[in-house]
Design a protein around this motif. Structure first.
Motif, PDB file in Angstrom:
ATOM      1  N   ASN A 161      32.740  67.716 -66.619  1.00  0.00           N
ATOM      2  CA  ASN A 161      31.523  67.032 -67.034  1.00  0.00           C
ATOM      3  C   ASN A 161      31.783  66.444 -68.414  1.00  0.00           C
ATOM      4  O   ASN A 161      31.965  67.186 -69.386  1.00  0.00           O
ATOM      5  N   THR A 162      31.824  65.117 -68.492  1.00  0.00           N
ATOM      6  CA  THR A 162      32.154  64.461 -69.765  1.00  0.00           C
ATOM      7  C   THR A 162      31.025  64.571 -70.776  1.00  0.00           C
ATOM      8  O   THR A 162      31.264  64.504 -71.984  1.00  0.00           O
ATOM      9  N   ARG A 163      29.809  64.766 -70.312  1.00  0.00           N
ATOM     10  CA  ARG A 163      28.676  64.863 -71.234  1.00  0.00           C
ATOM     11  C   ARG A 163      28.645  66.221 -71.925  1.00  0.00           C
ATOM     12  O   ARG A 163      28.426  66.304 -73.141  1.00  0.00           O
ATOM     13  N   THR A 164      28.869  67.292 -71.176  1.00  0.00           N
ATOM     14  CA  THR A 164      28.829  68.637 -71.763  1.00  0.00           C
ATOM     15  C   THR A 164      30.200  69.120 -72.224  1.00  0.00           C
ATOM     16  O   THR A 164      30.288  70.111 -72.956  1.00  0.00           O
ATOM     17  N   GLY A 165      31.255  68.444 -71.777  1.00  0.00           N
ATOM     18  CA  GLY A 165      32.600  68.872 -72.149  1.00  0.00           C
ATOM     19  C   GLY A 165      33.146  69.987 -71.278  1.00  0.00           C
ATOM     20  O   GLY A 165      34.243  70.496 -71.535  1.00  0.00           O
ATOM     21  N   LYS A 166      32.418  70.378 -70.240  1.00  0.00           N
ATOM     22  CA  LYS A 166      32.889  71.432 -69.347  1.00  0.00           C
ATOM     23  C   LYS A 166      34.077  70.926 -68.518  1.00  0.00           C
ATOM     24  O   LYS A 166      34.079  69.803 -68.023  1.00  0.00           O
ATOM     25  N   ASP A 237      28.829  60.796 -65.630  1.00  0.00           N
ATOM     26  CA  ASP A 237      28.855  62.022 -66.426  1.00  0.00           C
ATOM     27  C   ASP A 237      29.726  63.119 -65.828  1.00  0.00           C
ATOM     28  O   ASP A 237      30.267  63.949 -66.562  1.00  0.00           O
ATOM     29  N   GLU A 238      29.857  63.128 -64.505  1.00  0.00           N
ATOM     30  CA  GLU A 238      30.504  64.289 -63.879  1.00  0.00           C
ATOM     31  C   GLU A 238      31.290  63.906 -62.633  1.00  0.00           C
ATOM     32  O   GLU A 238      30.880  63.041 -61.848  1.00  0.00           O
ATOM     33  N   VAL A 239      32.431  64.552 -62.483  1.00  0.00           N
ATOM     34  CA  VAL A 239      33.211  64.509 -61.244  1.00  0.00           C
ATOM     35  C   VAL A 239      33.486  65.958 -60.871  1.00  0.00           C
ATOM     36  O   VAL A 239      34.154  66.682 -61.620  1.00  0.00           O
ATOM     37  N   SER A 240      32.966  66.395 -59.734  1.00  0.00           N
ATOM     38  CA  SER A 240      33.134  67.799 -59.362  1.00  0.00           C
ATOM     39  C   SER A 240      32.958  67.982 -57.867  1.00  0.00           C
ATOM     40  O   SER A 240      32.418  67.118 -57.169  1.00  0.00           O
ATOM     41  N   ILE A 241      33.416  69.132 -57.404  1.00  0.00           N
ATOM     42  CA  ILE A 241      33.219  69.521 -56.014  1.00  0.00           C
ATOM     43  C   ILE A 241      32.877  71.003 -55.982  1.00  0.00           C
ATOM     44  O   ILE A 241      33.359  71.787 -56.809  1.00  0.00           O
TER      45      ILE A 241
END
Length: 630
Positions: A161-166, A237-241
């Motif tokens: 998550n680029t917004r939260t830095g996770k 903001d996010e790339v995830s699965i």
């Protein structure tokens, strides 16, 4: 008295033990020390201190509570072990969850939440997630799912998550005895078009490819709605699965090990063991860049080298290629142009698409427009659908890396080739060629339909016109087969060397089957005498439509005559009447002469009671009356 004291002690120990294994929260006043266990509310997961393998060092970890084989899914102090059993896990004055060692004021591990609070607690959930939350609002301050180790649990995210830095990544243990951060990393790379990677150190080890709408391009085993509910997110903001389970009773996990494999397994309660049903890499073509650039790895062609250059390319080093070393890859064939020179695209089927680090995707373009856009840019080397369900556009610029073929499931990709290569493959394999293919199919269907109609009309005319074939030439015996009664021509009955006569010839020879020429009638039909071409006497047998024996029996008789009197043999007439004599006798009620003895007989003699053949003996003279070639 002693018995009562013993019972009281046992009760206190039971209550203490029950308290230790039943609590699921840690507060500033309620902590756990080495030997205590924190259990989730539904008793699915447990948290406590453990020593892996043969190690004596102590770690704080989470494991399955009801799996008989201890399987750790998360480790807190993986890089800061405790050397003895003095560890304590508690909430400090700033509200963080911290791990202390004996006589230490600086924690070995901490949740390191930045905002100070005195109203926090830690709770182990049935999902396996250890959360730090604010007690009055139950707002999450920290969670272990944001800091995975080597295991991905259901509903746990993998990505960033680029917004939260996770950054949700899996990292292997160093060894089975050391859960410290290892070299194997499993994560999503957001560069270009996001894709799944397994790293060994900084080296790309295996590539799962981009998300195709239903699965990873390099994971053909993924089956939609099998036991997982897959959630894939790809926005600014996010790339995830995340993988959810359709049946919560199933115990399943994904993990990376120190050997360099990522694998998924489920727990079999009956056999008390983990059963693996997917892992990668597992074959040579799974290795990243096995065949170098601009090539394709095909493990299913066992008779040749697994590496094949893409259409329009040739090995960079033919010598290395000959020695089965494809790491050098392929280069564009010399002296060709793929820029505004009649170039096109060749389709490759069922592949893991090339590395998308330098690719571009546009979900608003169709595949047809995608081809047109790729043709406009001479640097565009290939394209495909961004979503394998048939929409979106993905284009590559520059070298194509890490393409491989699958046996049944995979994507189609269109590779740019020069005009000569395009001609070699026959035609463009892109969607623009579909119109031509459709036109050819339509013309072919029309042509086949017209042919069938014409053939049907021809057969109908033949039947209406009573086209009849006649067979003849068998020792002056001519056989007539009427097609209107289901008969067949000489070729059709398997007697290809019988001459055929048309109806007018036979009708003229028999005076149109005149009753005056009728010699008699048998089971098949009537027999007529006649003069063929006005000079050769013949007898004609005609199959009657009222015959009780039928076409097959009639055909068998014709076949038998053909075999007994082949046209290429010389006939030896041995004291028997000619056909002319037979016709004359039949028409005048003349009695046929009695036959003489056969020309040869076989005589047997007996020696010592055993019969034996002594040879052939002539008992009368043979008179050859005529040699007549057939």
């Amino acid at each position: 008295m002693n018995q009562a004291k013993g019972s009281l002690t046992t009760s206190l120990l039971f209550l203490f033990f029950h308290f230790c294994i039943s609590i699921d929260t840690i507060t500033p006043t309620q902590f756990i020390k080495d030997g205590d266990i924190l259990v989730s509310k539904g008793e699915r997961f447990a948290l406590g201190f453990f020593s892996p393998g043969t190690s004596t060092r102590r770690y704080v970890g989470i494991w399955y509570n009801k799996v008989s084989e201890q399987t750790v899914v998360w480790v807190g102090n993986r890089d800061n072990p405790i050397n003895d059993a003095s560890g304590v896990l508690t909430i400090n004055s700033q509200g963080n969850l911290v791990l202390y060692e004996k006589n230490q004021t600086i924690p070995l591990w901490s949740t390191n939440f930045s905002t100070s609070t005195s109203n926090s607690m830690a709770q182990l959930q049935d999902s396996g997630n250890l959360v730090l939350l604010q007690r009055d609002t139950e707002r999450f301050l920290w969670q272990s799912f944001d800091y995975p180790t080597d295991t991905l649990l259901p509903n746990m995210k993998l990505g960033l998550n680029t917004r939260t830095g996770k950054n949700w990544v899996l990292t292997s243990w160093k060894s089975k005895d050391d859960p410290g951060t290892g070299d194997i990393v499993y994560r999503i790379d957001p560069s270009g078009v996001p894709q799944l990677f397994l790293y060994k150190g900084s080296v790309r080890w295996w590539r799962g490819g981009p998300w195709t709408g239903e699965r990873w391009s390099g994971v053909p085993e993924m089956t939609r709605n099998y036991i997982f509910n897959v959630s894939f997110v790809n926005n600014k903001d996010e790339v995830s699965i995340a993988y959810g389970l359709t049946n919560p009773s199933i115990v399943s996990r994904m993990m990376v090990n120190e050997s360099g494999n990522v694998q998924r397994a489920t727990w079999n309660q009956r056999d008390h063991r983990w059963i693996g049903f997917w892992s990668a890499p597992k074959e040579q073509c799974d290795n990243y860049g096995e065949c170098g650039v601009n090539s394709n790895c095909n493990p299913y062609d066992s008779d040749s080298f697994i590496c094949k250059c893409l259409p329009g390319f040739e090995p960079k080093s033919p010598r290395d290629w000959y020695l089965r070393d494809g790491s050098g890859g392929c280069i564009r064939k010399a002296g060709v142009s793929t820029c505004q020179s009649g170039e096109g695209f060749v389709k490759m089927e069922r592949v893991r698409v090339p590395d998308t680090t330098k690719a571009q995707a546009d979900m608003n373009l169709s595949l047809k427009v995608c081809e047109q856009e790729c043709l406009k840019n001479c640097s565009c080397t290939a394209y495909t659908s961004a979503d394998e369900r048939g929409f979106g556009c993905m284009r590559w610029y520059g070298d194509l890396v890490d393409t491989r073929t699958y046996s049944s499931v995979g994507q189609d990709i269109y590779v740019r080739v020069d005009a000569a290569e395009l001609a070699k493959y026959g035609k463009s394999k892109g969607p623009l060629a579909k119109k031509g293919v459709q036109a050819i199919m339509i013309v072919s269907i029309i042509a086949v339909t017209l042919f069938l109609l014409a053939f049907s009309a021809y057969c109908f005319v033949r039947r209406k016109g009573k086209v009849i074939k006649f067979l003849g030439g068998l020792s002056n015996l001519y056989v007539v087969i009427d097609h209107l009664q289901g008969g067949k021509g000489s070729d059709e009955v398997g007697i290809s060397d019988l001459p055929c006569f048309d109806l007018s010839t036979i009708a003229a020879a028999t005076d149109n089957f005149s009753d005056a020429n009728k010699l008699g009638e048998g089971g098949f039909g009537s027999v007529y005498k006649g003069l063929l071409y006005g000079e050769k006497e013949i007898a004609v047998k005609r199959l009657s439509k009222y015959s009780g024996q039928g076409n097959e029996e009639f055909k068998n008789e014709v076949t038998l005559i053909a075999k007994l009197q082949h046209r290429n043999l010389v006939r030896v007439l041995v004291d028997r009447p000619t056909m002319s004599s037979v016709v004359f006798m039949l028409s005048n009620d003349t009695i046929l002469p009695s036959p003489k003895q056969p020309a040869f007989i076989m005589k047997r003699t007996y020696n010592s009671g055993d019969p034996s053949t002594s040879g052939a003996n002539s008992v009368n003279e043979v008179t050859v009356t005529m040699l007549e070639p057939r």
